[in-house]
Motif scaffolding. Structure first.
Motif, PDB file in Angstrom:
ATOM      1  N   ALA A 126       0.788  -1.275  -0.221  1.00  7.71           N
ATOM      2  CA  ALA A 126       0.024   0.083  -0.226  1.00  7.71           C
ATOM      3  C   ALA A 126       1.008   1.149   0.094  1.00  7.71           C
ATOM      4  N   ALA A 127       1.994   1.148   0.794  1.00  9.99           N
ATOM      5  CA  ALA A 127       2.870   2.301   0.873  1.00  9.99           C
ATOM      6  C   ALA A 127       3.396   2.521  -0.767  1.00  9.99           C
ATOM      7  N   GLN A 128       3.995   1.618  -1.150  1.00  7.54           N
ATOM      8  CA  GLN A 128       4.595   1.704  -2.618  1.00  7.54           C
ATOM      9  C   GLN A 128       3.527   2.233  -3.631  1.00  7.54           C
ATOM     10  N   ALA A 129       2.262   1.676  -3.577  1.00  8.13           N
ATOM     11  CA  ALA A 129       1.273   1.989  -4.335  1.00  8.13           C
ATOM     12  C   ALA A 129       1.170   3.644  -4.196  1.00  8.13           C
ATOM     13  N   ALA A 130       1.379   4.161  -3.161  1.00  6.54           N
ATOM     14  CA  ALA A 130       1.069   5.574  -3.053  1.00  6.54           C
ATOM     15  C   ALA A 130       2.357   6.404  -3.015  1.00  6.54           C
ATOM     16  N   GLY A 131       3.369   5.740  -3.432  1.00  8.68           N
ATOM     17  CA  GLY A 131       4.800   6.586  -3.882  1.00  8.68           C
ATOM     18  C   GLY A 131       5.664   6.446  -2.807  1.00  8.68           C
ATOM     19  N   GLY A 132       5.575   5.806  -2.022  1.00  6.59           N
ATOM     20  CA  GLY A 132       6.676   5.998  -0.874  1.00  6.59           C
ATOM     21  C   GLY A 132       6.849   4.632  -0.073  1.00  6.59           C
ATOM     22  N   LYS A 133       7.524   4.851   1.053  1.00  3.25           N
ATOM     23  CA  LYS A 133       7.770   3.496   1.797  1.00  3.25           C
ATOM     24  C   LYS A 133       7.184   3.859   3.356  1.00  3.25           C
ATOM     25  N   VAL A 134       6.825   2.570   3.717  1.00  9.57           N
ATOM     26  CA  VAL A 134       6.774   2.566   5.423  1.00  9.57           C
ATOM     27  C   VAL A 134       7.833   2.856   6.165  1.00  9.57           C
ATOM     28  N   LYS A 135       7.742   3.892   6.929  1.00 13.66           N
ATOM     29  CA  LYS A 135       8.699   4.459   7.776  1.00 13.66           C
ATOM     30  C   LYS A 135       8.801   3.854   9.239  1.00 13.66           C
ATOM     31  N   PHE A 136       7.881   3.907  10.045  1.00  5.19           N
ATOM     32  CA  PHE A 136       7.565   3.839  11.450  1.00  5.19           C
ATOM     33  C   PHE A 136       6.198   3.410  11.582  1.00  5.19           C
ATOM     34  N   ALA A 137       6.197   2.822  12.799  1.00  4.66           N
ATOM     35  CA  ALA A 137       4.784   2.518  13.462  1.00  4.66           C
ATOM     36  C   ALA A 137       4.746   3.652  14.625  1.00  4.66           C
ATOM     37  N   TYR A 138       3.863   4.294  14.913  1.00  3.09           N
ATOM     38  CA  TYR A 138       3.553   5.007  16.225  1.00  3.09           C
ATOM     39  C   TYR A 138       2.443   4.649  17.093  1.00  3.09           C
ATOM     40  N   LEU A 139       2.780   4.380  18.398  1.00  7.17           N
ATOM     41  CA  LEU A 139       1.523   4.083  19.215  1.00  7.17           C
ATOM     42  C   LEU A 139       1.916   4.441  20.704  1.00  7.17           C
ATOM     43  N   THR A 140       0.871   4.424  21.500  1.00  6.06           N
ATOM     44  CA  THR A 140       0.970   5.021  22.906  1.00  6.06           C
ATOM     45  C   THR A 140       0.437   3.547  23.703  1.00  6.06           C
ATOM     46  N   PRO A 141       1.263   2.607  23.957  1.00  6.96           N
ATOM     47  CA  PRO A 141       0.768   1.326  24.504  1.00  6.96           C
ATOM     48  C   PRO A 141       0.339   1.307  26.014  1.00  6.96           C
ATOM     49  N   ASP A 142       0.331   2.435  26.477  1.00  3.65           N
ATOM     50  CA  ASP A 142      -0.040   2.338  28.102  1.00  3.65           C
ATOM     51  C   ASP A 142      -1.027   3.863  28.222  1.00  3.65           C
ATOM     52  N   PHE A 143      -2.234   3.302  28.463  1.00  2.24           N
ATOM     53  CA  PHE A 143      -3.408   4.132  28.969  1.00  2.24           C
ATOM     54  C   PHE A 143      -3.469   5.411  27.608  1.00  2.24           C
ATOM     55  N   ALA A 144      -3.600   4.876  26.559  1.00  2.00           N
ATOM     56  CA  ALA A 144      -3.366   5.768  25.383  1.00  2.00           C
ATOM     57  C   ALA A 144      -4.162   6.983  25.446  1.00  2.00           C
TER      58      ALA A 144
END
Length: 404
Positions: free
Chosen positions: A159-177
């Motif tokens: 999906a990232a390649q089809a949009a013209g780029g690359k996946v660079k990171f996953a962002y998340l707040t794992p505790d009490f988001a």
């Protein structure tokens, strides 16, 4: 004459923070606000900070406190953080730590470090709107992060390649988001590690609320789990962002990043080009107060905020009509409410302000794709127990009126 015609294209991605705008509501008399994600100022250790500032500004210390400093941050504070991280299962040294002007600055720097225009950032839906704002300046594409392992890594990459780029990171707040109050279980954290490993990308762990647990069993940070897997922080792709804003005070703007040394070195260069270093005197006094009373003060916060969390959950049970659901967080500052599908949180806010003088944050602001119209976020750390019950009574009346 207008200079807007020569603004950079990325400025079109920058939007006003709904939370910053909603904070203005606190200035209006009579408003019961559950909108801001702010600590209770009555719980700030103001006396301890006052004493620490006096010592920092004494004749023998003022030359250091008021002078330029190294970009990496005040060394005694970084040494104290080394001890804190080790207790969480992340052995490191001072060269693995950068002090930032709040964790918000860290998110901005990480967006700048990783994102080219058109690259993909994986974010939860909903997620912290401040992170979306920080990342948007670098013109990324957002994709919804699934933490249950049911979406193959290759699907994200394609999906990232089809949009013209690359996946660079996953962002998340794992505790009490922020905004949901939910905590990611061990399986979910391991799934994130598997995904970022398969994609060969970074994982940004926003740990702003990690210390504010009121009940339940703690879960190791994602970075600690990766260190346990790989045996060495230098082999890890997780980047941990911490903050004193929720535990000591937000006004001094002191946060930190823990990561492998090549990442920290690049972030140091970014900071040098940005603001040289975080204010030296603020780092000095935060270190002194943290070294003196961090655990006892956090214990006070847990007791006070935990009671308010309990009060909000009890008030919701008492005052909410059928068809309304909400999370039951084990910590943090927020409860997330889901309304019947035909309701709109933004419209509900307008009516709540008009008829009941009660405020909250509509949920769609927390979705990168604008979803979640029938959701909202409630903060319980700032209002008193009495205000919480009265506010939920008012909100319940608004909801019953909207449902009829």
């Amino acid at each position: 004459m207008s200079l807007e015609q020569v603004f950079a294209s990325r400025t079109s991605q920058m939007k006003a923070s709904e939370i910053r705008e909603l904070l203005k509501l606190l200035e209006q008399p009579g408003i019961l606000s559950f909108a801001g994600g702010i600590p209770d100022p009555n719980l700030f250790p103001a006396e301890a900070f006052s004493e620490a500032y006096a010592r920092a500004l004494s004749p023998e210390n003022q030359a250091v406190a008021l002078q330029y400093s190294v970009s990496e941050g005040y060394l005694p504070l970084r040494r104290w953080l080394v001890g804190q991280m080790e207790r969480m299962g992340v052995p490191c040294d001072v060269d693995n730590i950068l002090i930032t002007s709040g964790s918000q600055q860290a998110l901005d720097y990480l967006g700048k470090l990783f994102l080219n225009a058109g690259d993909t950032a994986l974010v939860e839906g909903p997620t912290y709107m401040g992170a979306l704002g920080a990342f948007r300046a670098y013109e990324p594409r957002f994709d919804r992060l699934s933490v249950n392992g049911n979406r193959p890594a290759q699907d994200y990459a394609d999906a990232a390649q089809a949009a013209g780029g690359k996946v660079k990171f996953a962002y998340l707040t794992p505790d009490f988001a922020n905004p949901t109050g939910k905590t990611m279980d061990l399986r979910g954290r391991e799934s994130v590690l598997d995904l970022t490993e398969a994609l060969d990308v970074a994982s940004i762990e926003d740990a702003a609320y990690q210390a504010l647990r009121y009940d339940g069993d703690s879960v190791p940070p994602i970075l600690a789990l990766e260190v346990a897997r790989k045996g060495d922080l230098e082999a890890c792709r997780t980047i941990y962002c911490g903050s004193f804003s929720k535990t000591l005070t937000p006004g001094l703007r002191v946060g930190w990043v823990v990561a492998a040394k090549p990442v920290i070195r690049q972030l140091v260069l970014t900071k040098q080009a940005s603001d040289l270093h975080s204010p030296t005197i603020n780092q000095i006094v935060v270190h002194e107060v943290a070294a003196r009373m961090f655990e006892s003060h956090v214990g006070t916060l847990r007791q006070s905020y935990g009671a308010r969390r309990d009060a909000m959950l009890a008030a919701l049970e008492k005052h909410m009509p059928e068809g309304v659901e909400w999370t039951r967080p084990e910590g943090g500052m927020f409860v997330w409410m889901t309304l019947p599908k035909n309701m709109d949180g933004a419209s509900l806010l307008a009516e709540a302000l008009r008829s009941e003088m009660v405020a909250f944050v509509p949920g769609s602001a927390f979705f990168a794709d604008g979803a979640g119209a029938n959701t909202l976020r409630l903060n319980f750390s700032s209002p008193t127990v009495e205000q919480i019950d009265e506010g939920m009574l008012r909100l319940g009346r608004v909801l019953r009126g909207a449902l009829t």
